[in-house]
Design a protein around this motif. Structure first.
Motif, PDB file in Angstrom:
ATOM      1  N   ASP A  76     -38.597   3.478 -14.628  1.00 49.53           N
ATOM      2  CA  ASP A  76     -39.817   2.493 -13.971  1.00 49.53           C
ATOM      3  C   ASP A  76     -40.848   3.314 -13.423  1.00 49.53           C
ATOM      4  O   ASP A  76     -41.984   2.975 -13.644  1.00 49.53           O
ATOM      5  N   ARG A 181     -27.755  11.443  -6.565  1.00 48.29           N
ATOM      6  CA  ARG A 181     -27.474  11.069  -5.124  1.00 48.29           C
ATOM      7  C   ARG A 181     -28.645  10.904  -4.352  1.00 48.29           C
ATOM      8  O   ARG A 181     -28.385   9.877  -3.710  1.00 48.29           O
ATOM      9  N   LEU A 184     -30.507   7.764  -4.924  1.00 49.67           N
ATOM     10  CA  LEU A 184     -29.799   6.467  -4.323  1.00 49.67           C
ATOM     11  C   LEU A 184     -29.712   6.270  -2.968  1.00 49.67           C
ATOM     12  O   LEU A 184     -29.846   5.270  -2.559  1.00 49.67           O
ATOM     13  N   ILE A 188     -31.290   3.389  -0.192  1.00 50.02           N
ATOM     14  CA  ILE A 188     -30.687   2.648   0.744  1.00 50.02           C
ATOM     15  C   ILE A 188     -31.667   2.774   2.293  1.00 50.02           C
ATOM     16  O   ILE A 188     -31.634   1.907   2.946  1.00 50.02           O
ATOM     17  N   THR A 192     -38.812  -0.500   1.253  1.00 49.19           N
ATOM     18  CA  THR A 192     -39.477  -0.766   0.091  1.00 49.19           C
ATOM     19  C   THR A 192     -38.715  -0.259  -1.146  1.00 49.19           C
ATOM     20  O   THR A 192     -39.211  -0.442  -2.366  1.00 49.19           O
ATOM     21  N   GLN A 194     -35.047  -0.798  -1.212  1.00 45.15           N
ATOM     22  CA  GLN A 194     -33.547  -1.375  -1.063  1.00 45.15           C
ATOM     23  C   GLN A 194     -33.604  -2.474  -2.372  1.00 45.15           C
ATOM     24  O   GLN A 194     -32.354  -2.375  -2.902  1.00 45.15           O
ATOM     25  N   TRP A 195     -34.540  -3.123  -2.630  1.00 48.13           N
ATOM     26  CA  TRP A 195     -34.336  -4.125  -3.502  1.00 48.13           C
ATOM     27  C   TRP A 195     -33.997  -3.591  -5.084  1.00 48.13           C
ATOM     28  O   TRP A 195     -33.612  -4.417  -5.942  1.00 48.13           O
ATOM     29  N   LYS A 196     -34.028  -2.137  -5.172  1.00 51.54           N
ATOM     30  CA  LYS A 196     -33.846  -1.532  -6.574  1.00 51.54           C
ATOM     31  C   LYS A 196     -32.133  -1.354  -6.587  1.00 51.54           C
ATOM     32  O   LYS A 196     -31.741  -1.002  -7.763  1.00 51.54           O
ATOM     33  N   ILE A 197     -31.492  -1.456  -5.467  1.00 55.93           N
ATOM     34  CA  ILE A 197     -30.109  -1.007  -5.512  1.00 55.93           C
ATOM     35  C   ILE A 197     -29.574  -2.055  -6.139  1.00 55.93           C
ATOM     36  O   ILE A 197     -29.499  -3.212  -6.055  1.00 55.93           O
ATOM     37  N   ASN A 198     -28.515  -1.708  -7.164  1.00 53.30           N
ATOM     38  CA  ASN A 198     -27.670  -2.535  -7.851  1.00 53.30           C
ATOM     39  C   ASN A 198     -26.138  -2.122  -7.396  1.00 53.30           C
ATOM     40  O   ASN A 198     -25.794  -1.034  -7.122  1.00 53.30           O
ATOM     41  N   ASP A 201     -24.699   0.887  -8.755  1.00 54.09           N
ATOM     42  CA  ASP A 201     -24.987   2.252  -8.578  1.00 54.09           C
ATOM     43  C   ASP A 201     -23.903   3.044  -8.469  1.00 54.09           C
ATOM     44  O   ASP A 201     -23.786   4.130  -8.827  1.00 54.09           O
ATOM     45  N   ILE A 202     -23.209   2.528  -7.479  1.00 49.78           N
ATOM     46  CA  ILE A 202     -22.120   3.275  -7.107  1.00 49.78           C
ATOM     47  C   ILE A 202     -21.026   3.728  -8.239  1.00 49.78           C
ATOM     48  O   ILE A 202     -20.830   4.777  -8.283  1.00 49.78           O
TER      49      ILE A 202
END
Lengths: 272, 272
Positions: A76, A181, A184, A188, A192, A194-198, A201-202
């Motif tokens: 992105d 790591r 990611l 967290i 601005t 956090q919305w990308k966390i899926n 991901d873990i």
């Protein structure tokens, strides 16, 4: 240092075990600092814009840029920072997500084919048909033989596209597991981002080694002269952007787009 | 001078003969010189990019920008010079040309509806459904009653879109007949512009007054608070770009896109 050679997976040396990612340094920057990289990229962007406009005018060839890489490898960001300079009139980004019902009801190249660029256009694929090898393999849904079969099918498909006026460039954004790591964790902490966390991901970080294995297979089997893979060091964002911008510029220059010759007799063109 | 007011076709004063284009100066520049315009636009572009990124992250609303105007009024140039700053990840341009067979086999809003922006996206329409009033009218294929009916249908369609999260802005690029003649002549002389000449250019220049008449009708009947028309003075390109950039920025600000609030407990997010 010529990025076109240094980062290329050489098609003339192809073998099933050609690429070992541990031999490619994700931290490499050619000692280029951020200020120099940004300044040079500004000039690359101007030149790319001019060539893009000629490509649009010429209306006979097109360019397909494929971006692949692990989660948080910077796909992105590359689009925002490198492709942001492109004119949206003849450039579009297609992000391939988990296939929907209609897409699953078809062969895996069906949804890809509908999105290839038409004449005069530049298409950026954010993920691509390579996901149809990577995800099924990591999730134990296809065998090694099926991986090899799909690599062959994709080579044939890309060859067909290239024979029909589409120049293809493929970038693998290469980061280290430590860098993934770090990014990611940053997502967290930063409101601005956090919305990308899926939720995956873990899991995908845990499967790092499996992803490396399948990417090595793809990079080894699918770098062809008609659709070469470039392994871009992507731990350092400004160098990643610089290298991709440079390679796109050189590929566009090699396409030699020209304004079409139209011979018009002004005496036949009378306006009120 | 506030462009949001000065160039707005006021929806609260709507009447069938509200707009007379001779009362709108296509040469207007607010005495803004090119250097100032470009400098200010650079800042607008930065702000637009930030808002665009938030719109993408928020993923709940979208923006539709419609460009209309006579041949050579500068639609392509506006896209290149104003929209070029947008990130193609969530912005695309759709150019509506003469309808193809599949499109003609459907109602005229069918092809439009398939291209409206999804959540988080910005779409730029280079020409639009208004062509389905303009061209049939100029070529005597529809009556005045049908013009009024289509205006009403389009108002309803745009209202429906706005009720479903799409902010709509419509720009009419207003040039003089003399300026059109000058630009078409320039295309003949300049080898880098000849490819833009269309065999219909002479005919459409000859039909100038008919185009003015139908545009006045559309601007009068279809400027609504949910989808307002702005008449942009477009003889002077740097002012045209500045005004459109300013209005897009203000509309995006009013949409107030925000990064989504995602509350994540870092202790639940453990990476190897």
């Amino acid at each position: 240092m010529d990025p076109l050679r240094k980062f290329l997976v050489n098609p003339t040396k192809a073998s099933a075990n050609q690429v070992k990612l541990k031999n490619w340094d994700p931290q490499y920057t050619w000692n280029k600092n951020k200020i120099d990289a940004v300044t040079e990229m500004d000039q690359f962007s101007k030149n790319i814009s001019e060539l893009q406009y000629k490509l649009f005018a010429a209306n006979n060839k097109s360019l397909l840029v494929i971006l692949q890489g692990a989660d948080a490898s910077g796909k992105d960001g590359t689009i925002r920072q490198v492709m942001g300079a492109l004119n949206p009139q003849n450039c579009y980004v297609k992000s391939f997500k988990v296939p929907n019902d209609a897409e699953l009801a078809h062969d895996y190249l069906w949804r890809i084919h509908t999105e290839v660029p038409s004449k005069g256009q530049i298409a950026i694929f954010n993920r691509s048909h390579y996901e149809d090898i990577i995800e099924p393999f990591v999730n134990n849904l296809i065998s090694k033989d099926q991986v090899i079969l799909r690599c062959k099918q994709i080579n044939d498909f890309e060859k067909y596209l290239s024979e029909n006026g589409i120049t293809i460039i493929k970038f693998f954004l290469h980061i280290s597991k430590e860098e993934q790591r770090r990014r990611l964790q940053e997502r967290i902490q930063d409101p601005t981002k956090q919305w990308k966390i899926n939720e995956n991901d873990i899991v995908s970080h845990r499967n790092w080694d499996k992803y490396v294995g399948i990417y090595e297979k793809i990079l080894s089997l699918c770098s062809k002269k008609w659709a070469p893979w470039y392994i871009i060091p992507a731990n350092v964002k400004h160098f990643r952007n610089w290298a991709i911008s440079y390679i796109i510029l050189k590929k566009l220059e090699a396409m030699k787009p020209e304004f079409p010759r139209v011979v018009i007799d002004p005496s036949e063109f009378i306006l009120d």
